[in-house]
Design an enzyme around this catalytic site. Structure first.
Site, short mmCIF file in Angstrom:
data_model
loop_
_atom_site.label_atom_id
_atom_site.label_comp_id
_atom_site.label_asym_id
_atom_site.label_seq_id
_atom_site.Cartn_x
_atom_site.Cartn_y
_atom_site.Cartn_z
N ASN A 9 0.87 -1.18 0.00
CA ASN A 9 0.00 0.00 0.00
C ASN A 9 0.90 1.23 0.00
O ASN A 9 1.44 1.60 1.04
CB ASN A 9 -0.89 -0.04 1.25
CG ASN A 9 -1.74 1.20 1.40
OD1 ASN A 9 -1.86 1.99 0.46
ND2 ASN A 9 -2.33 1.38 2.57
N LYS A 11 0.08 4.23 -0.40
CA LYS A 11 -0.59 5.43 0.12
C LYS A 11 -0.33 6.61 -0.83
O LYS A 11 -0.28 6.41 -2.05
CB LYS A 11 -0.13 5.71 1.55
CG LYS A 11 -0.27 4.47 2.44
CD LYS A 11 -0.13 4.74 3.90
CE LYS A 11 -0.32 3.43 4.66
NZ LYS A 11 -0.30 3.60 6.10
N HIS A 101 -9.74 1.24 4.45
CA HIS A 101 -8.50 1.45 5.21
C HIS A 101 -8.78 2.46 6.32
O HIS A 101 -9.55 3.41 6.15
CB HIS A 101 -7.40 1.98 4.27
CG HIS A 101 -6.06 2.00 4.92
ND1 HIS A 101 -5.69 3.00 5.81
CD2 HIS A 101 -5.01 1.14 4.86
CE1 HIS A 101 -4.47 2.75 6.25
NE2 HIS A 101 -4.04 1.62 5.69
N GLU A 103 -7.20 4.92 7.38
CA GLU A 103 -6.97 6.33 7.02
C GLU A 103 -8.16 6.89 6.25
O GLU A 103 -8.49 8.07 6.38
CB GLU A 103 -5.66 6.46 6.24
CG GLU A 103 -4.46 6.26 7.16
CD GLU A 103 -3.21 5.70 6.49
OE1 GLU A 103 -3.12 5.70 5.25
OE2 GLU A 103 -2.32 5.24 7.24
N GLU A 173 -5.68 -4.56 10.66
CA GLU A 173 -4.65 -3.56 10.91
C GLU A 173 -5.01 -2.76 12.17
O GLU A 173 -5.83 -1.83 12.09
CB GLU A 173 -4.55 -2.58 9.72
CG GLU A 173 -4.23 -3.25 8.41
CD GLU A 173 -3.70 -2.24 7.40
OE1 GLU A 173 -2.59 -2.44 6.91
OE2 GLU A 173 -4.39 -1.24 7.12
N GLY A 179 2.14 2.58 10.83
CA GLY A 179 3.13 3.65 10.64
C GLY A 179 3.82 4.10 11.91
O GLY A 179 4.49 5.13 11.93
N SER A 213 3.06 -1.70 10.69
CA SER A 213 4.50 -1.76 10.93
C SER A 213 5.13 -3.12 10.60
O SER A 213 6.02 -3.60 11.29
CB SER A 213 4.82 -1.33 12.37
OG SER A 213 4.39 0.00 12.59
#
Ligand code: PGA
Length: 251
Positions: A9, A11, A101, A103, A173, A179, A213
């Site tokens: 991904n 992003k 996702h 985000e 996730e 991250g 991560s």
């Protein structure tokens, strides 16, 4: 046996020039990745065409690396400024699409209902949806992880026929691990993922990925777990050598 899957991904990273350079390097590395590991690159929309073209021009075996998008609207077309639909992605050769996702949920207001609509539309278009779910740090501290994650899974997949349910990929996730370098313990992740697998009939054989991560150094600890079939990888997927090493370790 379930296949392994590693999805990159990217992003909101990489221009077309960056993407072409990445693919050129990555395809050279794929011969070292065992065949039973499926590989998916999910660039930003603007680089999808470049990645598709670079993959077909590359030296690797055709079809070894698949193309994925990071989002999709549920309507085929219409007055939805800034959105991208399934037919537009199909035309470029996209086969996978990340949906829901954290985000997207956190910064762009995506709801469970939107994720459900997108998942159904993706399946109808013939894509493999990678449906992302995960809990916040607060929910984890409250002991509400499984309740929250299973609710998200059921909401996203509600109303799907069994044959469609079997075509889905789930990515677990934990938001606090994305991250941050603070990855979730593999046994604890597997515990949640085992619960996901058991929450709807039809999910027994679907790939379930861990994300948050993931690195070349820690992926093997995850895929050694019985319910973890691979990774949805952000930061460590931005470097072609690191992502290739990670996928090889996932085997
Ligand atoms: P990360 O992101 O690997 O950078 O933690 C994972 C993701 O958001 O899919």
């Amino acid at each position: 046996m379930r296949r392994r899957l590693c999805a990159a991904n990217w992003k909101m990273y990489k221009t077309n020039a960056d993407a072409a350079a990445y693919v050129g390097r990555f395809v050279q590395r794929t011969s070292a990745i065992p065949e039973h590991v499926d590989l998916v690159l999910c660039p930003p929309f603007t680089a999808l065409h470049t990645v598709a073209a670079s993959l077909s021009a590359g030296q690797g075996p055709p079809g070894r690396v698949k193309l994925g998008a990071q989002n999709m609207h549920w309507e085929q077309q219409g007055a939805f400024t800034g959105e991208i639909s399934a037919p537009m992605l199909l035309e470029i050769g996209v086969q996978y699409v990340i949906l829901g996702h954290s985000e997207r949920r956190q910064y762009f207001g995506e709801t469970d209902e939107m994720v459900r609509l997108k998942t159904a539309a993706a399946l109808a278009a013939g894509f493999t949806p990678i449906v992302a779910v995960g809990e916040s740090l607060q929910l984890r501290r409250e002991g509400a992880t499984k309740e929250h994650v299973l609710f998200q899974v059921r909401a996203a997949l509600e109303g799907l026929a069994l044959e469609d349910l079997r075509k889905v990929v789930i990515a677990y996730e934990p938001i606090w691990a994305i991250g941050t370098g603070e990855n979730c313990d593999a046994v604890a992740a597997n515990d949640v993922m085992h619960a996901i697998r058991g929450c709807l009939s039809g999910l027994e054989e679907v790939p379930i990925l861990y994300g948050g991560s993931v690195k070349p150094e820690n992926i093997a600890a995850y895929t050694a777990q019985p319910d973890i079939d691979g990774g949805l990888v952000g930061g460590a997927s931005l470097d072609p050598d690191a992502f290739a090493a990670l996928a090889a370790s996932a085997a």
